[in-house]
Design an enzyme around this catalytic site. Structure first.
Site, short mmCIF file in Angstrom:
data_model
loop_
_atom_site.label_atom_id
_atom_site.label_comp_id
_atom_site.label_asym_id
_atom_site.label_seq_id
_atom_site.Cartn_x
_atom_site.Cartn_y
_atom_site.Cartn_z
N TYR A 157 0.82 -1.22 0.00
CA TYR A 157 0.00 0.00 0.00
C TYR A 157 0.85 1.27 0.00
O TYR A 157 0.36 2.34 -0.30
CB TYR A 157 -0.93 0.02 1.22
N LYS A 208 3.81 -15.16 4.57
CA LYS A 208 4.16 -16.14 3.53
C LYS A 208 5.67 -16.23 3.54
O LYS A 208 6.36 -15.91 2.57
CB LYS A 208 3.59 -15.67 2.18
N ASP A 233 -11.77 -9.53 4.77
CA ASP A 233 -13.01 -9.80 4.01
C ASP A 233 -13.44 -11.25 4.20
O ASP A 233 -14.63 -11.55 4.38
CB ASP A 233 -12.82 -9.51 2.51
C1 IPM Z 1 -10.51 -1.72 3.30
C2 IPM Z 1 -10.71 -1.34 1.88
C3 IPM Z 1 -9.59 -0.42 1.43
C4 IPM Z 1 -8.28 -1.16 1.61
C5 IPM Z 1 -9.70 0.12 0.01
C6 IPM Z 1 -11.04 0.77 -0.24
C7 IPM Z 1 -8.57 1.05 -0.33
O1 IPM Z 1 -10.76 -2.48 1.07
O2 IPM Z 1 -10.55 -0.83 4.17
O3 IPM Z 1 -10.31 -2.90 3.60
O4 IPM Z 1 -7.85 -1.87 0.70
O5 IPM Z 1 -7.69 -1.04 2.66
MN MN Z 2 -10.67 -4.33 2.18
#
Ligand code: IPM
Ligand code: MN
Length: 340
Positions: free
Chosen positions: A133, A184, A245
């Site tokens: 990121y 990993k 997620d």
């Molecule tokens: C999250 C989201 C964000 C991330 C995106 C929208 C940039 O998916 O907060 O998990 O990847 O961190």
């Molecule tokens: Mn996310």
């Protein structure tokens, strides 16, 4: 009872269902007796489409000074191509995370009735300012047959260590203190080596915490088949994004998943937002599930040291058994308030 303090909170409702779920969460917080002075900021896809504004330095600095920031959701509707990918993600969300040094993304999960992980409680502590990121890399010879794209992963000892230490602190307060590093290390040998060494070093300060390690691919299986093995998972920015997620899906859906983007050193306001997105398809229909926003507000109250109100709301959320679709956004808020 509130402890009588007034907390200054910046509210970024954002797009789609963001403003509705945020309003519901604020209603619940106030009903729990917490005094907030809120200031709304119009940021997100709607604002960008209106006047091209994403976030400038002055607004970022203003936001830094609040006691907390509540964010609903930002993003255009699916299929709306007027905003190039990355403009809001990097320009707003990541800018807030990096600019305010929100180096922890704390995501607690509780498996709701009927979910794969029913009854399980665990949390993901995701490093929130580094990894892929951070934006290291680039494209060479763009558009030619010889083009090269690289995307580096930044892992600093400072960044990894502060994240790992926070995760150990969280783990040590559990009834059964367990911390699992997810990485990993067999392939990402450089970053994996640093993360493993730091975990082993910090572990010495927390002898009560049982330390475990999973490769990220194996963690995807365990989260589905054996989620009760986890207490606190600590991991890098990208693995944490993906795993959270999956964790949301196995614990009942991301309609329930809360998150806190934290600056534990308090050099900038921490930001609290549900994991879900803007869901434009149901915006304005009063059908949005506000539970993730309410649970994010609980994390905010913990950060503001409104411990008693946080506990009461958390209990009301945990005991909630109503039908979200039937009650609607405000009905869910009223139901929670009735049980505070
Ligand atoms: C999250 C989201 C964000 C991330 C995106 C929208 C940039 O998916 O907060 O998990 O990847 O961190
Ligand atoms: Mn996310």
């Amino acid at each position: 009872m509130s402890n009588e303090r007034t907390h200054r909170v910046a509210v970024i409702g954002g797009d789609g269902i963001g403003p509705e779920v945020t309003a519901a969460a604020l209603e619940v917080v106030r009903a729990a007796g917490v005094t907030l002075s809120t200031t709304s900021y119009e940021l997100g896809a709607g604002r960008y489409l209106k006047d091209g504004f994403v976030l400038d330095d002055a607004t970022l600095e203003e936001l830094r000074g609040y006691d907390a920031i509540m964010l609903g959701a930002v993003g255009p509707a699916i299929g709306d191509t007027r905003i190039p990918g990355g403009v809001l993600e990097r320009g707003l969300l990541l800018r807030l995370r990096f600019g305010l040094d929100l180096y922890i993304n704390y995501r607690p999960f509780r498996g709701v009735a009927g979910s794969l992980a029913e009854g399980c409680k665990f949390a993901i502590v995701r490093e929130n300012t580094e990894g892929p990121y951070a934006g290291e890399g680039g494209i060479l010879r763009r558009g030619t047959p010889q083009e090269v794209a690289t995307q580096g992963s930044v892992n600093t000892r400072f960044g990894v260590e502060r994240c790992v230490r926070y995760a150990f602190e969280r783990a040590s307060s559990l009834a059964s203190p367990t911390l699992t590093l997810v990485h990993k290390t067999n392939v990402l040998t450089f970053a994996g080596d640093l993360w493993s060494r730091v975990v082993n070093e910090v572990a010495v300060e927390f002898p009560e915490v049982t330390v475990d390690y999973n490769h990220v691919d194996a963690a995807c299986i365990y989260l589905v088949e054996n989620p009760q093995r986890y207490g606190v998972i600590v991991t890098d920015n990208l693995f944490g994004d993906i795993l959270s997620d999956l964790a949301g899906a196995v614990t009942g859906g991301i309609g329930f998943a809360a998150s806190a983007n934290l600056n534990p050193a308090r050099t900038g306001a921490s930001l609290f937002e549900p994991v879900h997105g803007a869901a434009h398809d149901i915006a304005g229909t009063a059908k949005a599930n506000p539970l993730a926003a309410v649970s994010s507000a609980v994390l905010m109250l913990e950060h503001l040291e409104e411990v008693e109100a946080a506990q009461r709301i958390a209990r009301a959320v945990a005991d909630f058994e109503g039908d979200v679709a039937e009650l609607g956004t405000d009905g869910v808020a009223k139901n929670l308030i009735g049980r505070l």
